[in-house]
Design a protein around this motif. Sequence first.
Motif, short mmCIF file in Angstrom:
data_model
loop_
_atom_site.label_atom_id
_atom_site.label_comp_id
_atom_site.label_asym_id
_atom_site.label_seq_id
_atom_site.Cartn_x
_atom_site.Cartn_y
_atom_site.Cartn_z
N GLU A 1 0.83 -1.21 0.00
CA GLU A 1 0.00 0.00 0.00
C GLU A 1 0.86 1.26 0.00
N ARG B 1 2.22 1.66 -3.49
CA ARG B 1 1.17 2.15 -4.38
C ARG B 1 0.92 3.64 -4.16
N ARG B 2 0.85 4.09 -2.92
CA ARG B 2 0.66 5.52 -2.61
C ARG B 2 1.83 6.34 -3.13
N TYR C 1 3.89 5.75 -5.64
CA TYR C 1 3.93 5.87 -7.10
C TYR C 1 2.72 6.61 -7.66
N GLN C 2 1.62 6.66 -6.93
CA GLN C 2 0.47 7.43 -7.38
C GLN C 2 0.71 8.94 -7.19
N GLN C 3 1.54 9.29 -6.23
CA GLN C 3 1.84 10.71 -5.98
C GLN C 3 2.74 11.29 -7.06
#
Length: 150
Positions: free
Chosen positions: A141, A144-145, A147-149
Amino acid sequence: MRTVLNILNFVLGGFFTTLAWLFATLVSIVLIFTLPLTRSCWEITKLSFLPYGNEAIHVNELYPEKSNALISAGGSLLNIVWLILFGWWLCLSHIAAGIAQCISIIGIPVGIANFKIAAIALWPVGRRVVSVEMAQQARSENARRHYQQR
């Protein structure tokens, strides 16, 4: 399999390392100025008792939204106090147990687990013991956070 390895750990020296962690926990309770170290000490006691199926993960990986520079600096200061008072001899006890366990072929996996705990014993403040599955989920998680930023 985890149960068998945890029993093997207990029989081949995990009992003594767990007793050492319990002793350090009790000393940290008795000495008032080391009371903030008690939580970390108890967490690693659980890991020393049941190393298979559990993992020590930093609280910043578990709760990234609660990370704070002031708390991190306080944790580093507590880790320095820990290293001076308890960390070095607990690390040495895990290294000695790991070497003794690695002498026999059946004890090699347990010895490797003790070497991992020895590294944690030097700097344990801010770590929580969770199941391996929960640690993997928290790390995925966070990745994922991250790389989404971007």
